[in-house]
Design a protein around this motif. Structure first.
Motif, PDB file in Angstrom:
ATOM      1  N   ALA A  97       0.777  -1.200  -0.045  1.00 23.90           N
ATOM      2  CA  ALA A  97       0.080   0.056   0.041  1.00 23.90           C
ATOM      3  C   ALA A  97       1.017   1.215   0.007  1.00 23.90           C
ATOM      4  O   ALA A  97       0.308   2.322  -0.428  1.00 23.90           O
ATOM      5  CB  ALA A  97      -0.879  -0.159   1.102  1.00 23.90           C
ATOM      6  N   SER A  98       1.904   1.022   0.638  1.00 20.80           N
ATOM      7  CA  SER A  98       2.845   2.411   1.027  1.00 20.80           C
ATOM      8  C   SER A  98       3.564   2.664  -0.518  1.00 20.80           C
ATOM      9  O   SER A  98       4.124   3.697  -0.656  1.00 20.80           O
ATOM     10  CB  SER A  98       3.836   2.265   1.791  1.00 20.80           C
ATOM     11  OG  SER A  98       4.911   1.216   1.640  1.00 20.80           O
ATOM     12  N   ARG A  99       3.730   1.637  -1.540  1.00 20.36           N
ATOM     13  CA  ARG A  99       4.271   1.594  -2.942  1.00 20.36           C
ATOM     14  C   ARG A  99       5.881   2.008  -2.635  1.00 20.36           C
ATOM     15  O   ARG A  99       6.236   2.887  -3.504  1.00 20.36           O
ATOM     16  CB  ARG A  99       3.423   2.683  -3.691  1.00 20.36           C
ATOM     17  CG  ARG A  99       2.183   2.248  -4.223  1.00 20.36           C
ATOM     18  CD  ARG A  99       1.364   3.494  -4.831  1.00 20.36           C
ATOM     19  NE  ARG A  99       1.843   3.756  -6.161  1.00 20.36           N
ATOM     20  CZ  ARG A  99       1.466   4.531  -7.083  1.00 20.36           C
ATOM     21  NH1 ARG A  99       0.615   5.348  -6.767  1.00 20.36           N
ATOM     22  NH2 ARG A  99       2.086   4.542  -8.185  1.00 20.36           N
ATOM     23  N   ASP A 127      -2.981  -1.151   5.941  1.00 19.23           N
ATOM     24  CA  ASP A 127      -2.903  -0.751   4.409  1.00 19.23           C
ATOM     25  C   ASP A 127      -3.377   0.792   4.309  1.00 19.23           C
ATOM     26  O   ASP A 127      -2.883   1.620   3.630  1.00 19.23           O
ATOM     27  CB  ASP A 127      -3.555  -1.825   3.441  1.00 19.23           C
ATOM     28  CG  ASP A 127      -5.046  -2.030   3.995  1.00 19.23           C
ATOM     29  OD1 ASP A 127      -5.514  -1.862   4.947  1.00 19.23           O
ATOM     30  OD2 ASP A 127      -5.762  -2.179   3.331  1.00 19.23           O
ATOM     31  N   GLU A 128      -4.372   1.235   5.109  1.00 22.88           N
ATOM     32  CA  GLU A 128      -5.096   2.565   5.189  1.00 22.88           C
ATOM     33  C   GLU A 128      -4.063   3.362   5.702  1.00 22.88           C
ATOM     34  O   GLU A 128      -4.004   4.684   5.180  1.00 22.88           O
ATOM     35  CB  GLU A 128      -6.556   2.487   6.016  1.00 22.88           C
ATOM     36  CG  GLU A 128      -7.499   1.575   5.221  1.00 22.88           C
ATOM     37  CD  GLU A 128      -8.755   1.811   5.948  1.00 22.88           C
ATOM     38  OE1 GLU A 128      -8.829   2.546   6.980  1.00 22.88           O
ATOM     39  OE2 GLU A 128      -9.612   0.965   5.543  1.00 22.88           O
ATOM     40  N   ARG A 131      -1.483   4.313   3.227  1.00 20.25           N
ATOM     41  CA  ARG A 131      -1.892   5.051   1.824  1.00 20.25           C
ATOM     42  C   ARG A 131      -2.156   6.478   2.663  1.00 20.25           C
ATOM     43  O   ARG A 131      -2.254   7.489   1.827  1.00 20.25           O
ATOM     44  CB  ARG A 131      -3.057   4.610   1.582  1.00 20.25           C
ATOM     45  CG  ARG A 131      -3.034   3.410   0.520  1.00 20.25           C
ATOM     46  CD  ARG A 131      -4.270   3.172  -0.399  1.00 20.25           C
ATOM     47  NE  ARG A 131      -5.337   2.413   0.384  1.00 20.25           N
ATOM     48  CZ  ARG A 131      -5.296   1.063   0.668  1.00 20.25           C
ATOM     49  NH1 ARG A 131      -4.309   0.405  -0.104  1.00 20.25           N
ATOM     50  NH2 ARG A 131      -6.020   0.510   1.409  1.00 20.25           N
ATOM     51  N   SER A 132      -2.422   6.790   3.822  1.00 19.07           N
ATOM     52  CA  SER A 132      -2.467   8.027   4.144  1.00 19.07           C
ATOM     53  C   SER A 132      -1.214   8.681   4.838  1.00 19.07           C
ATOM     54  O   SER A 132      -1.299   9.954   5.221  1.00 19.07           O
ATOM     55  CB  SER A 132      -3.135   7.903   5.724  1.00 19.07           C
ATOM     56  OG  SER A 132      -2.571   7.364   6.544  1.00 19.07           O
TER      57      SER A 132
END
Length: 236
Positions: A97-99, A127-128, A131-132
């Motif tokens: 998620a952090s890519r 994962d949230e 992404r934040s």
């Protein structure tokens, strides 16, 4: 009872403001997590997290004086993966998620590892959380040819006004190139645009992958290369 409590220790056995408690049962432990989280002890709010016997043993014995913060955080991330039923899956979700393009804790910044550990222990959706996290101007390139020089990278990214001082090639401890480079873009928007538009494009016949990075990761890499005596900056 006091025999069920162990105080957490860091480098050189120094107390770190944490304690590990072994409850009589899993149910009692879960109850305490709900009922005692954010309650006070001598005016201080206490946060309660799930842990494991292995983490408790490692933390209560302390670490040698020469172990740095990175070693401690890497050990904690690996311990979560080894000793919990969902730790490895959660770590992989967080990384994807952090890519950042890395699942090896050693390749994550201190901030990234701390964020994962805190999110996992508090039961947040990792994962949230990933992404934040703030997006920065720094992007990591992977697959860079070993004979690549700054001109190759500036040409590759010519649409984004990249200049030589904005590029950092990375090296192993023996001075050999790693095939990666950090690039600091003029803006976050340009960094995100490049990740979309230049993903899997080529430099000298090699596919280049672009991943999000951070100022912290960039500074850590500069520090490591300086400590190792490896080449720094954009030049070869």
């Amino acid at each position: 009872h006091a025999s069920q409590v162990s105080l957490g220790r860091g480098k050189g056995g120094k107390l770190v403001g944490e304690a590990y408690v072994i409850f009589d049962s899993v149910g009692t432990a879960e109850r305490a997590l709900v009922e005692k989280d954010k309650k006070q002890m001598k005016g201080r709010y206490i946060e309660c997290y799930r842990s494991s016997l292995e983490e408790k043993t490692t933390a209560s014995e302390g670490f040698p004086q020469d172990v740095d913060d990175r070693d401690l955080l890497v050990a904690q991330v690996k311990n979560i993966q080894r000793t919990t039923s969902d730790g490895r899956e959660k770590w992989e979700q967080y990384c994807d998620a952090s890519r950042t393009g890395n699942r090896d804790p050693l390749r994550h910044s201190l901030e990234s590892m701390r964020t994962f550990i805190d999110a996992y222990r508090s039961g947040e959706a990792v994962d949230e959380v990933a992404r934040s996290m703030p997006i920065t101007r720094v992007v990591r390139l992977r697959g860079v040819p070993f004979d690549c020089d700054p001109d190759h990278v500036t040409t590759f990214l010519r649409a984004y006004n990249i200049q030589e001082p904005q590029i950092l090639f990375t090296y192993e401890h023996n001075g050999r190139p790693t095939g990666e480079a950090f690039v600091t873009f003029p803006s976050v928007g340009m960094a995100e645009q490049a990740m979309q538009e230049m993903q899997r494009k080529e430099i000298n016949g090699r596919y280049i992958e672009l991943f999000r990075s951070s100022e912290g990761e960039l500074q850590e890499q500069l520090h490591r290369q300086g400590a190792q005596g490896a080449p720094g900056g954009a030049g070869r």
